[in-house]
Design a protein around this motif. Structure first.
Motif, PDB file in Angstrom:
ATOM      1  N   THR A  19       0.847  -1.187   0.000  1.00  7.64           N
ATOM      2  CA  THR A  19       0.000   0.000   0.000  1.00  7.64           C
ATOM      3  C   THR A  19       0.882   1.235   0.000  1.00  7.64           C
ATOM      4  O   THR A  19       2.102   1.163   0.162  1.00  7.64           O
ATOM      5  CB  THR A  19      -0.940   0.002   1.224  1.00  7.64           C
ATOM      6  OG1 THR A  19      -1.910   1.053   1.069  1.00  7.64           O
ATOM      7  CG2 THR A  19      -0.178   0.226   2.530  1.00  7.64           C
ATOM      8  N   GLY A  20       0.260   2.384  -0.178  1.00  7.94           N
ATOM      9  CA  GLY A  20       0.997   3.641  -0.144  1.00  7.94           C
ATOM     10  C   GLY A  20       0.449   4.551   0.934  1.00  7.94           C
ATOM     11  O   GLY A  20      -0.625   4.314   1.493  1.00  7.94           O
ATOM     12  N   THR A  21       1.196   5.602   1.215  1.00  9.52           N
ATOM     13  CA  THR A  21       0.689   6.617   2.128  1.00  9.52           C
ATOM     14  C   THR A  21      -0.262   7.562   1.404  1.00  9.52           C
ATOM     15  O   THR A  21      -0.864   8.436   2.013  1.00  9.52           O
ATOM     16  CB  THR A  21       1.845   7.428   2.730  1.00  9.52           C
ATOM     17  OG1 THR A  21       2.656   7.951   1.664  1.00  9.52           O
ATOM     18  CG2 THR A  21       2.704   6.556   3.630  1.00  9.52           C
ATOM     19  N   GLY A  22      -0.399   7.381   0.102  1.00 12.23           N
ATOM     20  CA  GLY A  22      -1.283   8.193  -0.727  1.00 12.23           C
ATOM     21  C   GLY A  22      -1.072   7.804  -2.177  1.00 12.23           C
ATOM     22  O   GLY A  22      -0.467   6.776  -2.473  1.00 12.23           O
ATOM     23  N   GLY A  75      -2.415  -2.231  -3.804  1.00 10.42           N
ATOM     24  CA  GLY A  75      -3.646  -1.495  -3.557  1.00 10.42           C
ATOM     25  C   GLY A  75      -3.790  -0.287  -4.458  1.00 10.42           C
ATOM     26  O   GLY A  75      -2.953  -0.013  -5.322  1.00 10.42           O
ATOM     27  N   ALA A  76      -4.871   0.441  -4.252  1.00  9.99           N
ATOM     28  CA  ALA A  76      -5.140   1.682  -4.977  1.00  9.99           C
ATOM     29  C   ALA A  76      -5.048   2.828  -3.982  1.00  9.99           C
ATOM     30  O   ALA A  76      -5.831   2.894  -3.037  1.00  9.99           O
ATOM     31  CB  ALA A  76      -6.526   1.640  -5.616  1.00  9.99           C
ATOM     32  N   GLY A  77      -4.072   3.717  -4.181  1.00 12.32           N
ATOM     33  CA  GLY A  77      -3.917   4.814  -3.248  1.00 12.32           C
ATOM     34  C   GLY A  77      -3.454   4.331  -1.882  1.00 12.32           C
ATOM     35  O   GLY A  77      -2.559   3.493  -1.778  1.00 12.32           O
ATOM     36  N   GLY A  78      -4.094   4.819  -0.823  1.00 14.40           N
ATOM     37  CA  GLY A  78      -3.676   4.485   0.527  1.00 14.40           C
ATOM     38  C   GLY A  78      -4.427   3.308   1.130  1.00 14.40           C
ATOM     39  O   GLY A  78      -5.314   2.715   0.509  1.00 14.40           O
ATOM     40  N   LEU A  79      -4.075   2.987   2.356  1.00 14.04           N
ATOM     41  CA  LEU A  79      -4.564   1.799   3.048  1.00 14.04           C
ATOM     42  C   LEU A  79      -6.081   1.771   3.191  1.00 14.04           C
ATOM     43  O   LEU A  79      -6.693   0.711   3.095  1.00 14.04           O
ATOM     44  CB  LEU A  79      -3.921   1.744   4.437  1.00 14.04           C
ATOM     45  CG  LEU A  79      -4.275   0.553   5.317  1.00 14.04           C
ATOM     46  CD1 LEU A  79      -3.682  -0.730   4.747  1.00 14.04           C
ATOM     47  CD2 LEU A  79      -3.779   0.794   6.750  1.00 14.04           C
ATOM     48  N   GLU A 103     -19.720  -0.179   1.441  1.00 17.96           N
ATOM     49  CA  GLU A 103     -19.822  -0.646   2.826  1.00 17.96           C
ATOM     50  C   GLU A 103     -18.545  -0.341   3.611  1.00 17.96           C
ATOM     51  O   GLU A 103     -18.460  -0.639   4.801  1.00 17.96           O
ATOM     52  CB  GLU A 103     -20.104  -2.149   2.866  1.00 17.96           C
ATOM     53  CG  GLU A 103     -21.513  -2.547   2.438  1.00 17.96           C
ATOM     54  CD  GLU A 103     -21.760  -2.325   0.955  1.00 17.96           C
ATOM     55  OE1 GLU A 103     -20.907  -2.771   0.144  1.00 17.96           O
ATOM     56  OE2 GLU A 103     -22.772  -1.695   0.609  1.00 17.96           O
ATOM     57  N   GLY A 104     -17.555   0.221   2.947  1.00 17.67           N
ATOM     58  CA  GLY A 104     -16.326   0.614   3.624  1.00 17.67           C
ATOM     59  C   GLY A 104     -15.229  -0.425   3.599  1.00 17.67           C
ATOM     60  O   GLY A 104     -14.245  -0.309   4.346  1.00 17.67           O
ATOM     61  N   GLY A 105     -15.343  -1.450   2.753  1.00 18.16           N
ATOM     62  CA  GLY A 105     -14.283  -2.449   2.644  1.00 18.16           C
ATOM     63  C   GLY A 105     -13.012  -1.853   2.058  1.00 18.16           C
ATOM     64  O   GLY A 105     -13.065  -1.050   1.121  1.00 18.16           O
ATOM     65  N   THR A 106     -11.876  -2.237   2.593  1.00 19.80           N
ATOM     66  CA  THR A 106     -10.593  -1.660   2.200  1.00 19.80           C
ATOM     67  C   THR A 106      -9.529  -2.737   2.012  1.00 19.80           C
ATOM     68  O   THR A 106      -9.733  -3.910   2.327  1.00 19.80           O
ATOM     69  CB  THR A 106     -10.079  -0.684   3.272  1.00 19.80           C
ATOM     70  OG1 THR A 106      -9.760  -1.439   4.466  1.00 19.80           O
ATOM     71  CG2 THR A 106     -11.103   0.391   3.616  1.00 19.80           C
ATOM     72  N   LEU A 107      -8.374  -2.294   1.549  1.00 21.23           N
ATOM     73  CA  LEU A 107      -7.223  -3.180   1.431  1.00 21.23           C
ATOM     74  C   LEU A 107      -6.820  -3.726   2.795  1.00 21.23           C
ATOM     75  O   LEU A 107      -6.376  -4.872   2.910  1.00 21.23           O
ATOM     76  CB  LEU A 107      -6.053  -2.420   0.798  1.00 21.23           C
ATOM     77  CG  LEU A 107      -4.801  -3.215   0.461  1.00 21.23           C
ATOM     78  CD1 LEU A 107      -5.081  -4.230  -0.648  1.00 21.23           C
ATOM     79  CD2 LEU A 107      -3.672  -2.281   0.046  1.00 21.23           C
ATOM     80  N   ALA A 142       0.908   3.848   9.697  1.00 19.47           N
ATOM     81  CA  ALA A 142       1.454   2.876  10.649  1.00 19.47           C
ATOM     82  C   ALA A 142       0.521   2.697  11.841  1.00 19.47           C
ATOM     83  O   ALA A 142       0.294   1.568  12.314  1.00 19.47           O
ATOM     84  CB  ALA A 142       2.834   3.335  11.123  1.00 19.47           C
ATOM     85  N   GLY A 143      -0.026   3.792  12.339  1.00 18.33           N
ATOM     86  CA  GLY A 143      -0.933   3.704  13.474  1.00 18.33           C
ATOM     87  C   GLY A 143      -2.188   2.909  13.144  1.00 18.33           C
ATOM     88  O   GLY A 143      -2.684   2.137  13.976  1.00 18.33           O
ATOM     89  N   GLU A 144      -2.692   3.075  11.945  1.00 24.59           N
ATOM     90  CA  GLU A 144      -3.893   2.338  11.542  1.00 24.59           C
ATOM     91  C   GLU A 144      -3.592   0.848  11.366  1.00 24.59           C
ATOM     92  O   GLU A 144      -4.398  -0.005  11.735  1.00 24.59           O
ATOM     93  CB  GLU A 144      -4.453   2.916  10.240  1.00 24.59           C
ATOM     94  CG  GLU A 144      -5.776   2.324   9.819  1.00 24.59           C
ATOM     95  CD  GLU A 144      -6.898   2.560  10.822  1.00 24.59           C
ATOM     96  OE1 GLU A 144      -7.880   1.784  10.800  1.00 24.59           O
ATOM     97  OE2 GLU A 144      -6.801   3.520  11.623  1.00 24.59           O
ATOM     98  N   LEU A 145      -2.419   0.529  10.826  1.00 27.16           N
ATOM     99  CA  LEU A 145      -2.024  -0.874  10.711  1.00 27.16           C
ATOM    100  C   LEU A 145      -1.977  -1.533  12.086  1.00 27.16           C
ATOM    101  O   LEU A 145      -2.474  -2.653  12.274  1.00 27.16           O
ATOM    102  CB  LEU A 145      -0.661  -0.981  10.034  1.00 27.16           C
ATOM    103  CG  LEU A 145      -0.626  -0.704   8.531  1.00 27.16           C
ATOM    104  CD1 LEU A 145       0.817  -0.553   8.049  1.00 27.16           C
ATOM    105  CD2 LEU A 145      -1.319  -1.819   7.757  1.00 27.16           C
ATOM    106  N   ARG A 146      -1.416  -0.843  13.044  1.00 21.86           N
ATOM    107  CA  ARG A 146      -1.303  -1.421  14.393  1.00 21.86           C
ATOM    108  C   ARG A 146      -2.664  -1.486  15.079  1.00 21.86           C
ATOM    109  O   ARG A 146      -2.948  -2.444  15.795  1.00 21.86           O
ATOM    110  CB  ARG A 146      -0.315  -0.608  15.225  1.00 21.86           C
ATOM    111  CG  ARG A 146       1.101  -0.749  14.713  1.00 21.86           C
ATOM    112  CD  ARG A 146       2.150  -0.333  15.725  1.00 21.86           C
ATOM    113  NE  ARG A 146       3.456  -0.659  15.170  1.00 21.86           N
ATOM    114  CZ  ARG A 146       4.141   0.135  14.348  1.00 21.86           C
ATOM    115  NH1 ARG A 146       3.665   1.312  14.031  1.00 21.86           N
ATOM    116  NH2 ARG A 146       5.303  -0.247  13.867  1.00 21.86           N
TER     117      ARG A 146
END
Length: 238
Positions: free
Chosen positions: A7-10, A110-114, A121-125, A154-158
Motif C-alpha cells: 500500500t501507499g501513504t497516498g 492497492g489503490a492509493g492508501g490503506l 460498505e467501507g471495505g478496504t485493502l 502505521a498507526g492504523e495498521l497497528r
C-alpha cells in the motif's frame, strides 16, 4: 511470506514501481511471483494497467485484475459512477489465496492508501490483509509531509492488528533536499518499522533489463535485495 500487501501513504508515491522492484528481486532469487491488482481505476478496457506495468518492468510474473473502472477515482466511487460491481475484500483474499497455491510470492498492490474504499460498505485493502493475515509493506514519499502520512498509516495498521513489514521510499530524488535527507532517519522512528529500501526517481522509465539489474540494490535483504539502510542513511545525512 507467501502474500505481501503493498500500500501507499497516498497516490503517486511510487507504489507500482516499488511493486515491480519487489517482484524483480523475488524473480532473481528464483521465486515464482504473481501480482494481484484488486481494482484498477482510470484505465479503459484495452489500456495497460498497473499490473501490466509491473510485468513489463519485472519480467515473467502472473498478473490478475479483479475489476477495472474507467475514471481515476477511489474504487468505490469509480464503480458506482460506472454502474459496475465493486470489489469486496473477501474477493481479494480469495483470489490471493488461489494464486498462492501456484506461486511462491503473491503481491497485492492497492489503490492509493490503506483505507481507500473498495465498496460502499467501507471495505478496504486493510480488510483484505486481515482476512489473509498477510504482512503489509508501505510505500512512502521522500520529502516534506511524508512523516505525518507514514505515521498515520502505521498507526492504523497497528490499530487493526496487521503485520507491518516496513517502509520503502518509492521515489528517491537524485538531488535530495534537506527534508528528504532528514526523513531517512525519521521515517523508521515514526513508522515504528524498518526502512526497507529507496527506489530511484524515474526508475519506472528505465529499460526493463536495467530495471531488473538494479532492483536488488534498491531493496533490503528482507525483500531479497542488498540495500543497506544504515549505509544509505549515513550517506544522505545532512
Amino acid at each position: 511470506m507467501t502474500v505481501l500487501v503493498i500500500t501507499g501513504t497516498g497516490t503517486e508515491v511510487g507504489k507500482t514501481v516499488t511493486t515491480a522492484a519487489v517482484a524483480a528481486t523475488a524473480l532473481a532469487a528464483g521465486r515464482s511471483v504473481a501480482v494481484l491488482k484488486p481494482a484498477q481505476t482510470g484505465v479503459r478496457p484495452h489500456e495497460r494497467g498497473d499490473a501490466d506495468e509491473v510485468a513489463r518492468l519485472a519480467g515473467a510474473v502472473t498478473t490478475l485484475e479483479l475489476a477495472r473502472y474507467p475514471e481515476p477515482l477511489a474504487p468505490a466511487t469509480a464503480a458506482r459512477r460506472a454502474s459496475l460491481a465493486p470489489v469486496r475484500p473477501h474477493e481479494v483474499a480469495e483470489a490471493a489465496a488461489k494464486l498462492a497455491t501456484d506461486h511462491d510470492l503473491v503481491l497485492i498492490e492497492g489503490a492509493g492508501g490503506l483505507l481507500v474504499r473498495f465498496d460502499d460498505e467501507g471495505g478496504t485493502l486493510a480488510d483484505a490483509a486481515r482476512l489473509l493475515e498477510a504482512p503489509v509493506l508501505v510505500v512512502a514519499s521522500a520529502g516534506l509531509g511524508t512523516l505525518n502520512a507514514t505515521e498515520l498509516t502505521a498507526g492504523e495498521l497497528r490499530r487493526r492488528g496487521l503485520d507491518f513489514t516496513g517502509v520503502v521510499i518509492g521515489s528517491w530524488p537524485d538531488d535530495a533536499d534537506l527534508a528528504s535527507r532528514c526523513n531517512l532517519a525519521d521515517l523508521p522512528v515514526v513508522a515504528g518499522a524498518p526502512l526497507l529500501g529507496a527506489v530511484p526517481a524515474g526508475a519506472g522509465s528505465y529499460p526493463p533489463a536495467d530495471f531488473r539489474a538494479g532492483a536488488s540494490s534498491w531493496l533490503a535483504v528482507r525483500l531479497d535485495g542488498t540495500w543497506d539502510a544504515h549505509r544509505f542513511t549515513a550517506a544522505g545525512a545532512p
